[in-house]
Design an enzyme around this catalytic site. Sequence first.
Site, PDB file in Angstrom:
ATOM      1  N   SER A  30       0.839  -1.215   0.000  1.00 54.58           N
ATOM      2  CA  SER A  30       0.000   0.000   0.000  1.00 54.58           C
ATOM      3  C   SER A  30       0.867   1.255   0.000  1.00 54.58           C
ATOM      4  O   SER A  30       0.355   2.370   0.011  1.00 54.58           O
ATOM      5  CB  SER A  30      -0.942   0.015   1.215  1.00 54.58           C
ATOM      6  OG  SER A  30      -0.222  -0.112   2.418  1.00 54.58           O
ATOM      7  N   ASN A 117      -2.375  -2.357  13.216  1.00 62.40           N
ATOM      8  CA  ASN A 117      -3.833  -2.191  13.160  1.00 62.40           C
ATOM      9  C   ASN A 117      -4.305  -0.944  13.907  1.00 62.40           C
ATOM     10  O   ASN A 117      -5.138  -0.186  13.412  1.00 62.40           O
ATOM     11  CB  ASN A 117      -4.535  -3.441  13.694  1.00 62.40           C
ATOM     12  CG  ASN A 117      -4.207  -4.662  12.851  1.00 62.40           C
ATOM     13  OD1 ASN A 117      -3.595  -4.526  11.789  1.00 62.40           O
ATOM     14  ND2 ASN A 117      -4.592  -5.833  13.315  1.00 62.40           N
ATOM     15  N   THR A 162     -40.294  25.961 -10.723  1.00 64.59           N
ATOM     16  CA  THR A 162     -40.578  24.603 -10.267  1.00 64.59           C
ATOM     17  C   THR A 162     -40.771  23.823 -11.561  1.00 64.59           C
ATOM     18  O   THR A 162     -41.281  24.376 -12.552  1.00 64.59           O
ATOM     19  CB  THR A 162     -41.850  24.508  -9.398  1.00 64.59           C
ATOM     20  OG1 THR A 162     -42.965  24.947 -10.178  1.00 64.59           O
ATOM     21  CG2 THR A 162     -41.745  25.368  -8.143  1.00 64.59           C
ATOM     22  N   HIS A 163     -40.339  22.580 -11.562  1.00 67.06           N
ATOM     23  CA  HIS A 163     -40.363  21.754 -12.788  1.00 67.06           C
ATOM     24  C   HIS A 163     -39.592  22.425 -13.920  1.00 67.06           C
ATOM     25  O   HIS A 163     -39.876  22.182 -15.090  1.00 67.06           O
ATOM     26  CB  HIS A 163     -41.794  21.463 -13.256  1.00 67.06           C
ATOM     27  CG  HIS A 163     -42.714  21.036 -12.159  1.00 67.06           C
ATOM     28  ND1 HIS A 163     -42.927  19.714 -11.842  1.00 67.06           N
ATOM     29  CD2 HIS A 163     -43.441  21.754 -11.264  1.00 67.06           C
ATOM     30  CE1 HIS A 163     -43.769  19.641 -10.817  1.00 67.06           C
ATOM     31  NE2 HIS A 163     -44.085  20.871 -10.440  1.00 67.06           N
ATOM     32  N   SER A 284     -14.060  25.654 -27.839  1.00 66.34           N
ATOM     33  CA  SER A 284     -14.233  24.406 -28.572  1.00 66.34           C
ATOM     34  C   SER A 284     -13.153  24.319 -29.638  1.00 66.34           C
ATOM     35  O   SER A 284     -12.749  25.335 -30.214  1.00 66.34           O
ATOM     36  CB  SER A 284     -15.618  24.400 -29.228  1.00 66.34           C
ATOM     37  OG  SER A 284     -15.621  23.539 -30.341  1.00 66.34           O
ATOM     38  N   LYS A 290     -17.766  29.177 -29.564  1.00 63.51           N
ATOM     39  CA  LYS A 290     -18.134  28.588 -28.281  1.00 63.51           C
ATOM     40  C   LYS A 290     -17.309  29.104 -27.104  1.00 63.51           C
ATOM     41  O   LYS A 290     -16.121  29.324 -27.194  1.00 63.51           O
ATOM     42  CB  LYS A 290     -17.976  27.050 -28.334  1.00 63.51           C
ATOM     43  CG  LYS A 290     -18.990  26.354 -29.192  1.00 63.51           C
ATOM     44  CD  LYS A 290     -20.417  26.474 -28.687  1.00 63.51           C
ATOM     45  CE  LYS A 290     -20.715  25.517 -27.570  1.00 63.51           C
ATOM     46  NZ  LYS A 290     -20.823  24.139 -28.003  1.00 63.51           N
ATOM     47  N   GLU A 297     -19.364  22.195 -15.430  1.00 62.05           N
ATOM     48  CA  GLU A 297     -19.661  20.844 -15.925  1.00 62.05           C
ATOM     49  C   GLU A 297     -18.774  19.805 -15.250  1.00 62.05           C
ATOM     50  O   GLU A 297     -19.220  18.719 -14.882  1.00 62.05           O
ATOM     51  CB  GLU A 297     -19.467  20.785 -17.435  1.00 62.05           C
ATOM     52  CG  GLU A 297     -20.487  21.586 -18.200  1.00 62.05           C
ATOM     53  CD  GLU A 297     -20.113  21.672 -19.675  1.00 62.05           C
ATOM     54  OE1 GLU A 297     -20.373  20.706 -20.399  1.00 62.05           O
ATOM     55  OE2 GLU A 297     -19.533  22.695 -20.075  1.00 62.05           O
TER      56      GLU A 297
HETATM   57  N1  ARG Z   1      -1.352  -1.239   5.196  1.00 67.77           N
HETATM   58  C1  ARG Z   1      -2.292  -1.737   6.136  1.00 67.77           C
HETATM   59  C2  ARG Z   1      -3.644  -1.018   5.977  1.00 67.77           C
HETATM   60  O1  ARG Z   1      -3.657  -0.043   5.340  1.00 67.77           O
HETATM   61  C3  ARG Z   1      -1.794  -1.541   7.518  1.00 67.77           C
HETATM   62  C4  ARG Z   1      -2.302  -2.503   8.518  1.00 67.77           C
HETATM   63  C5  ARG Z   1      -1.857  -3.880   8.175  1.00 67.77           C
HETATM   64  N2  ARG Z   1      -2.093  -4.806   9.221  1.00 67.77           N
HETATM   65  C6  ARG Z   1      -1.891  -6.091   9.077  1.00 67.77           C
HETATM   66  N3  ARG Z   1      -2.115  -6.846  10.070  1.00 67.77           N
HETATM   67  N4  ARG Z   1      -1.513  -6.609   7.930  1.00 67.77           N
HETATM   68  O2  ARG Z   1      -4.664  -1.429   6.479  1.00 67.77           O
END
Ligand code: ARG
Length: 468
Positions: A30, A117, A162-163, A284, A290, A297
């Site tokens: 990650s 965690n 409205t509408h 455009s 344009k 948008e």
């Molecule tokens: N990269 C993990 C996440 O974003 C961190 C926690 C990972 N924990 C584990 N027990 N593998 O959630």
Amino acid sequence: MSDSNNTEKKLWGGRFKEPTDALVEDFTESISFDSRLYEQDILGSIAHSRMLARIGILTTEEADSIENGLNVIKTQIEDGEFIWSKAYEDVHMNIEARLSEAIGDAGKKLHTGRSRNDQVATDIRLYLREATDDAIELVKNLQHQLLELASGEIDTILPGYTHLQVAQPISFAHHLLAWNEMLERDVERFNDGRKRINVMPLGSAALAGTSFPIDREYSCDLLGFERPARNSLDAVSDRDFLIEFNAAASLLMIHLSRMCEEIILWASESHKFITIGDAFCTGSSIMPQKKNPDIAELVRGKSSRVVGNLSALMMLMKSQPLAYNRDNQEDKEPIFDTIDTINASLRVFAAMIPSISVNRENMYRAALNGYATATDLAEYLVRKEVPFRDAHEIVGSTVHYAISEKKNLPDLTLEELRTFGTMIDDDVYDVLTLEGSVNSRKHLGGTAPQQVAIALKAAKERLLGKPQ
Ligand code: ARG
């Protein structure tokens, strides 16, 4: 970013005999997106190490060395000198591994009484707390721009719809104040969610807490959280706060998309109610004439991805058993995208507002042409003792006649009007004009300029945080 090599030993590698498959390493990393959390990760680690020193698990020297080491790493990251490695999976292990490399054994003690965690849950809460404050500031800046525009348009009359059919004349400032109400609710929602973001998971460790005598109140104070989370299982697995943030962001974007829709309509050739400054339009490639309202948008378009992210986050959490599951790593890309999208949208949208010039005559003419004072005529008849349903019928016929005569309602002569009801007198013109119509709606929440001026003043005071 560096790829895996043999010198980068996994911090969790003790149990494993075989190296991680390259496909797995790519799939599980990650770091390519969570390096964004480096500042929060370092803040959390410093608080944790100070707490460990306070309870005697680390010596003061060790905690100092950890803190210094982390600050050096922070500078390296900010100077672009830090090499992130996929082999260390995520921001937490990249920083910890580098710290141990740099300061030795003290670095290896940092993870005592903690897990990734509770670490990641803490980081993301710290990150979102700041993102919430940023979002609130940006929404308020947009409100400021809208209220500035409204200040000059209290007496400007345009048709209310409205509408998408012309309904009744309204003050343009009243319309802008309606937008402001939406944004005020958005700020309230972000503020409310912040209360639930500002709770500290740290100390929950992997899921069950730790056998060390940790002082959670102390780390909580250091990190500025409102209180430590009450339940370790919930704390590592809860992502409600993140969904709530994305829900508030979704409503905000839905509001912006509604404003954009009106801006696009008003800027169209058929309406010409407003002109958007050249700097906020694009051309455009084929049609030289344009000038397109692309900002509006695109903001309207971008609302879809924020709502999509909300859906992704809700589905991510659905059916997840307690406590932490790796699924939760998937929370980051959507929430970062949401944050980036609302920030960019709010910035450019707010910048576009002062570039708008208001074509008051066109607004006025549209209200005149649309028989927008028909309800006023009906209400006039009610004041002359005609039951409302009958009045509705009479005015319907009057409008039908006016259309066939190609006249607006205030252009009908008294003689013509009286063919529909002999109770109609000269004073009817007080309500048939657009000004008469808006002026009469002078109750709280109404569109009469005198009421709108009061509402605008109150909105400005609320924005500045003045007590009401
Ligand atoms: N990269 C993990 C996440 O974003 C961190 C926690 C990972 N924990 C584990 N027990 N593998 O959630």
